[in-house]
Enzyme design. Sequence first.
Site, short mmCIF file in Angstrom:
data_model
loop_
_atom_site.label_atom_id
_atom_site.label_comp_id
_atom_site.label_asym_id
_atom_site.label_seq_id
_atom_site.Cartn_x
_atom_site.Cartn_y
_atom_site.Cartn_z
CG ASP A 98 52.64 33.64 29.81
OD1 ASP A 98 53.46 33.08 29.09
OD2 ASP A 98 51.85 33.04 30.56
CG ASP A 199 53.44 29.94 25.96
OD1 ASP A 199 52.80 29.33 26.84
OD2 ASP A 199 53.22 29.83 24.74
CD GLU A 256 54.61 25.70 28.74
OE1 GLU A 256 53.62 25.01 29.00
OE2 GLU A 256 54.65 26.46 27.77
CG ASP A 329 48.62 24.92 29.92
OD1 ASP A 329 47.68 25.59 29.43
OD2 ASP A 329 49.82 25.16 29.70
O1 TEU Z 1 51.53 25.43 26.76
C1 TEU Z 1 52.44 24.68 26.00
C2 TEU Z 1 52.28 23.26 26.01
O2 TEU Z 1 53.29 22.64 25.77
C3 TEU Z 1 50.99 22.49 25.86
O3 TEU Z 1 51.41 21.17 25.70
C4 TEU Z 1 50.01 22.44 26.94
O4 TEU Z 1 50.57 21.77 28.03
C5 TEU Z 1 48.82 21.69 26.39
O5 TEU Z 1 48.18 22.57 25.55
C6 TEU Z 1 47.83 21.19 27.39
O6 TEU Z 1 46.67 20.73 26.76
C7 TEU Z 1 51.61 26.81 26.63
C8 TEU Z 1 50.55 27.50 27.46
O7 TEU Z 1 50.78 27.26 28.82
C9 TEU Z 1 49.20 27.06 26.99
O8 TEU Z 1 48.17 27.60 27.76
C10 TEU Z 1 49.06 27.49 25.55
O9 TEU Z 1 47.87 26.98 25.04
C11 TEU Z 1 50.23 27.04 24.69
O10 TEU Z 1 51.49 27.24 25.30
C12 TEU Z 1 50.25 27.81 23.40
O11 TEU Z 1 50.67 29.12 23.63
#
Ligand code: TEU
Length: 554
Positions: A98, A199, A256, A329
């Site tokens: 990641d 990410d 992402e 998530d």
């Molecule tokens: O998620 C990014 C993201 O855009 C968030 O909106 C996520 O969908 C939201 O926190 C859901 O409640 C990424 C990672 O996948 C996530 O686990 C991390 O918390 C976040 O980045 C910060 O690095």
Amino acid sequence: MTKKWWHDKVAYQIYPKSFCDSNGDGIGDLPGIISKLDYLKDLGVDIIWLSPCYPSPLADQGYDISDYYNIDPRFGTMEDMERLIAEAKKRGMYILMDLVVNHCSDEHEWFKKACEDPDGKYGNFFYLRDKKEGKLPTNWRSYFGGPVWDDLPGTDKQYLHVFHKKQPDLNWENPEVREEVYKNINWWLEKGLGGFRIDAIINIKKALPLHSYEPDREDGLCSVKAMLKEAKGIGEFLGEMRDRTFKKYDAFSVGEVFDEKPEEVPDFIGDNGYFSSMFDFNETIFGQSEKGWYDAKPITPDDYRKCCFEAQKKVGDIGFLSNIIENHDEPRGVSRYIPEGDVSDQSKKMLAVLNFMLRGLPFIYQGQELGMENVPFASIDEIDDISTLDEYQVALDAGLSPEEALRIVNKYSRDNARTPMQWSDEANAGFTTGTPWLKVNPNYKTINAASQLQDPDSVRSFYKALIALRKSPEYKETVVYGALAPLWEEQHNLMAYSRKADRTLYVIGNYQNEEQSVILSSPCKKVLLNNYPDLQMEENAIRLHGYQVLILEM
Ligand code: TEU
Ligand code: CA
């Protein structure tokens, strides 16, 4: 579209903390993952994405990295990581890590040095602003609640964090930051990684100069998205990153990416796109509300179909989406996309086929292949996730009772997906011999890998057959590259589509408990997959059982 090495693969996401604990400390680890490689190989997995396992204070479970060149001792050692890469390679598999570079941890040495000397080199690694009494530099709300600004310890400045306050945003406008990122990516690719999942990447470009927007809640703050809408020029960063890193190694990268406009699809995942692929989040973001989880609208079968088809249409054959039912998530897909009360092995298999047969690269999240479900959290004290704790408070502030707020948490919490992997019906689902860091879903006695491995009718056996179909020499070309066209869109609670290349396949799912019929326009040659033992067919009319799903060769 140019063919790439990863197009015909199947990917699997591991959340290391919850996958398999080898030493009884209650935390999953790399040796645990290595011990399960044969399990994944048997399923048919080729690409494994590991959520972060770098050194981290775990404020956001590893998405807050304090050293990009190491492994957190809780997860293992660098030797374990090298062994994992080598053992995967032996089995013809690839490891993705990641890449979390929108922000680092406030315990990273860059941030510590910025605190010591905010006007020096490392001050410019972050977004710092002079502190003004009673006024924040901007009114943006962090994704995890509260303002995005906090005091930079020991200074008269504040720093920006669009996520948690322990996740300070890196200043991508600074070329030195970008150099550090590229150096790190290349260092890992040299170690033999297959690539990265990237990410929160849409957040790296800020609209400058930073300024406030119209508040969207009573807290006077606005969503970070208001700023992102205005930010232009992310492509310069992403194109540079591609050229300086992934491209040279022919590495796989999956972004992402949220909220891309149709005209941006070629830039992101076209032939010379910034990324190899990006996730389709169209289903997961459906019904979201700016107000918070408590105001989200549930998704119906017809909505689900519409979301999938919209995404497919938007991308067409420009590139390859990465399709998911869930991730770390999101709540479990079977609990979210199957109407309440209808969750069964049959409906889980239906959902699996409908998603898996879409054009693109399928990603399976750990436990999805077993049909793992949401967790009945009895109290907010059972929750670890920072995002859930915030949303619980948002719901209470909006006037919901604690019971109602807990119901929302149970529906949407990220911890639904983060409970330990259910390996067997032994203590702690066979995940650990110690005390698991997060509670085990009580349904592990009935839903677990050991029992499903022995059962030819299990959800896992069905996933295995589905994966085998994608890889079979006869059908591979069609399943991987075939054009997708929706079928019988006027029929309610039915999701069906064709895939056409050298062969023609029909994928048909009856997305309800009641039977319904479809009339084929031409005869079917062969039934390739069916989640029922029988097929009610007369001439070209098929009467589908509740939640029956079929893959037919026409
Ligand atoms: O998620 C990014 C993201 O855009 C968030 O909106 C996520 O969908 C939201 O926190 C859901 O409640 C990424 C990672 O996948 C996530 O686990 C991390 O918390 C976040 O980045 C910060 O690095
Ligand atoms: Ca461990």
